[in-house]
Design an enzyme around this catalytic site. Structure first.
Site, mmCIF file in Angstrom:
data_model
loop_
_atom_site.group_PDB
_atom_site.id
_atom_site.type_symbol
_atom_site.label_atom_id
_atom_site.label_comp_id
_atom_site.label_asym_id
_atom_site.label_seq_id
_atom_site.Cartn_x
_atom_site.Cartn_y
_atom_site.Cartn_z
ATOM 1 N N ALA A 31 0.824 -1.209 0.000
ATOM 2 C CA ALA A 31 0.000 0.000 0.000
ATOM 3 C C ALA A 31 0.863 1.266 0.000
ATOM 4 O O ALA A 31 2.094 1.203 0.054
ATOM 5 C CB ALA A 31 -0.922 -0.023 1.207
ATOM 6 N N HIS A 32 0.187 2.401 -0.017
ATOM 7 C CA HIS A 32 0.872 3.695 -0.144
ATOM 8 C C HIS A 32 1.768 3.983 1.058
ATOM 9 O O HIS A 32 1.446 3.666 2.188
ATOM 10 C CB HIS A 32 -0.141 4.814 -0.340
ATOM 11 C CG HIS A 32 -1.219 4.878 0.681
ATOM 12 N ND1 HIS A 32 -1.216 5.778 1.696
ATOM 13 C CD2 HIS A 32 -2.334 4.146 0.835
ATOM 14 C CE1 HIS A 32 -2.302 5.618 2.434
ATOM 15 N NE2 HIS A 32 -2.993 4.620 1.936
#
Lengths: 353, 353, 353
Positions: B243-244
């Site tokens: 994820a980010h």
């Protein structure tokens, strides 16, 4: 596509009760049937729809006796559900196999043979020394590496990627963005604690009638001339991971997001639920059943074993444990109660001494 | 590719025992060796194959003494397995790096520099203002957005997608259909209960010697000039989600279908099993080991911690609990037994009073 | 893109405190602000950065009172975080919507209408009888089958594959390599134990403002004229599996690697964590919350229920059980202790008789 009810009945080997010359052009659920649609009644829970549906024809099973007035023509067959599935299939094939010819530009390597009736979608790329069978459908943006063999009637939907040297059987279906033959996850630890990739030089073999879901990945075997193998008739759902040197048995079905670690051998006719994980180097007997989200860490020798849980146990044992896990607060309370009683009880007991 | 046994021995720095001028052209497992093949014997469990194999040459480790007659020429090296891996690598590189040149049509944006020896497969697309290093292999149908930098010798297999502004190091391998730089999953709740996407404007940085599996996805960081970072030598298997704003440490390896939530920082030299989930904003110390299917919801400060279970605990604690979960029916029975005894026991005890 | 602080303040409806004519061209976190950057202060944990940052402007919320000297110009708004998000959005849209025109070659089928302002990346392929709305961005190597409808302003990133007959609303975002409309996983068991694929003839409908993550797969419905439906405003993360005939409610959000089995109906405004699995044919009420890695095997009727565990239970019940699972070694010890006491205790008790 438009047929008379008589034509449909003939295709299905069914008997017509009612007008047979009306035209039908669509398939529909009985509760949504409108004029020109053909539907079916298999589960009698839906029987009441027969008396209100506007479908032109309804397929019913032998022995079914209507209890009220109805308007559709009936087509009476041995098994209404199977017969309707047959229609779906005819319809589906008519759609799938209508594609043919080549949508330029495509890339074709040297010494690559392409069979009759093949469809090549725009921007597909096929490497050198490939053999593509008859009536294969290769959709847009499919990539096929070098030395790949694909059997007759196989469909590769858009974005499928097949690495060098893989072999795909006849009558297979590979859904969009599936990857066949990527490098297995093998790394040799180095003295400094880092890892060096172990080259992966084998291939993937899909036998005939194999189905591979969208975005599923199947790694190649490690050694040259070795194969990761998916046996005849196996069906893999979407987003599944099959690691290097795995063998999946004949007619085994796996639901979405499951993963099989390296060198496992899964038997024939197994049923594996969604999000299951299987550790490396295990053998699972034929007809093994694994429920969703299970984690398998031991080989299974007995055919027909049902497994569940993570780590998995035989399903009955696991269910018993799971029920008791839910009742742990109650069990803890019972133990506390016993401790309390025993504490009270031990006082007079001590006073006796 | 055909070499004499003497040439292979020279490459490996090994000593030849037997005829050295025979030609070898294939690598094979010792149990499958045929004439012209070169094999290896590392695990002595396979020693008996040495006396029956038809391989032309077998690599063995120093100190190995055959006990029976055998036909292959031996190549004696310090470590037979490592030496054979070296051969696999040579073979693999010969295959991978044979690709070069441009298979038109490809799309190249403005102001994009492409290094020497680059391979561009058909229908690859490279955006504006990119810098592609030397000997980079960009397979068919790869997409590279704008302002992307790719280091020397990196391989992007077919269907890899790299969003704008990402930076990929040298000597990386990205497998088919991997996605680098997709938008992170950030949504701001609105007063009506719905969500509005928070724009994701950062990028992804892969350092050198990083390996990314097929269909793995790595989201970009949220803020412009921020990065999701995969550090040098890290190896990610297939179908992984990063994820980010995550950072994966140097030489960390992650098995297939694992997921790391936003803003996690994973240490160096960690080993993460398959189907592991890691909650957001956690820090994991160097050398953390996580077994398959674990769910991590707390940061780990002590290097070398081994975790398992979902929710995870230290592996030893988790194993103890898991064994007792399986024995819960027995424990419940013991408690029932105690209740029964105590009930009986309490009667005379009461009668004493 | 360069603006004066006054222009930014006007866009945000904010009040300027300090020089307003300086130019700003970048967005940055307050701890990383340099000259020319605009930043924000929302969480007061970061307040000290205000007094040291070199950012040219900082957005703050109404009511905030600085306690020390600072150099940036302040832009005072109702909610600093929301205002900054608005800037991110403006920036993002400026980037996303700058793409337009057609990068040849692309493939366009017959009778396909393409709206104004559409971007078609190189090697994109669009089938027959499609309707593509205004300002739709179709990146390189996207595949769109026949009879597909796409609403205005929707973005399909590189490698997205949309099967025949699917309908995608306006203002949707589909990330790279997502697959829309692949065949559902339906197989009819045959008398010999093998399986026959049941043709899948329905489609997928994405309503407006839907977001689909990279490598996510959404299967089509089984019956013709039936749909798998993702309702307005729903947000699906990467690597998610949505099976045939599923309906995902309005504004529901799902984190990465979750899977929903066939014919489930998920309510509106649900929040589903990562790696969650949901069994087939379940209904989940609106506002259901499911924590990561849970396995849902029962329908939920009560809106707002929070579920966790695999198999899942109400979150509070599950947490209680999980705590006790961790304490099972201790509980087992307590039972052993009781057994020991009782054994000792029973001796004098017996001797009394």
């Amino acid at each position: 596509m438009e047929f008379t009810i008589a034509q449909v009945a003939q295709l299905l080997g069914g008997e017509v009760k009612g007008p047979a010359d009306q035209k039908v052009s669509r398939l529909a659920k009985i509760e949504e049937g409108t004029q020109g649609a053909i539907s079916f009644l298999s589960n009698l829970k839906y029987e009441h729809y027969l008396y209100t549906t506007a479908a032109s024809a309804v397929i019913v099973s032998k022995g079914f006796e209507p209890k009220k007035a109805y308007t559709p023509t009936l087509i009476v067959v041995d098994n209404a559900y199977t017969a309707f599935t047959r229609l779906l299939e005819v319809y589906h094939n008519a759609l799938s196999f209508r594609k043919s010819g080549i949508e330029e530009p495509v890339h074709r390597g040297q010494d690559t043979e392409i069979g009759e009736g093949v469809y090549l979608g725009a921007f597909a790329s096929i490497g050198d020394h490939c053999r593509i069978g008859k009536n294969v459908k290769i959709y847009s943006q499919v990539y096929i590496g070098d030395n790949v063999v694909i059997g007759d009637n196989t469909i590769l939907y858009s974005g499928v990627k097949v690495y060098d040297n893989c072999r795909i059987g006849a009558n297979c279906t590979l859904h969009a963005n599936a990857v066949i033959g990527s490098d297995g996850f093998g790394f040799a630890p180095q003295t400094d604690g880092s890892y060096k990739s172990i080259p992966q030089l084998g291939n993937v073999v899909l036998e005939d009638y194999v189905s591979i879901g969208a975005n599923t990945t199947i790694d190649c075997a490690t050694m040259p001339e070795d194969s990761t193998i998916i046996r005849e008739g196996a069906k893999l759902d979407n987003l599944i991971q099959i690691a290097h040197n795995v063998e999946i048995g004949r007619h085994t079905v796996m639901a979405a997001q499951s993963g099989v670690s390296g060198s496992c051998k899964i038997g024939d006719y197994c049923m594996i639920g969604g999000q299951v994980g299987i550790s490396g180097h295990l053998h699972l007997a034929d007809h093994t059943i694994i429920t969703a989200q299970s984690g398998i860490s031991k080989s299974i020798e007995k055919p027909g074993t049902i497994l569940s849980g993570s780590p998995a146990a035989e399903n009955r044992e696991n269910l018993k444990s799971q029920v008791l896990v839910r009742r742990l607060p109650e069990l803890e309370k019972r133990v506390r109660e016993l401790e309390k009683i025993l504490k009270e009880l031990s006082l007079p007991a001590n006073s006796i001494q």
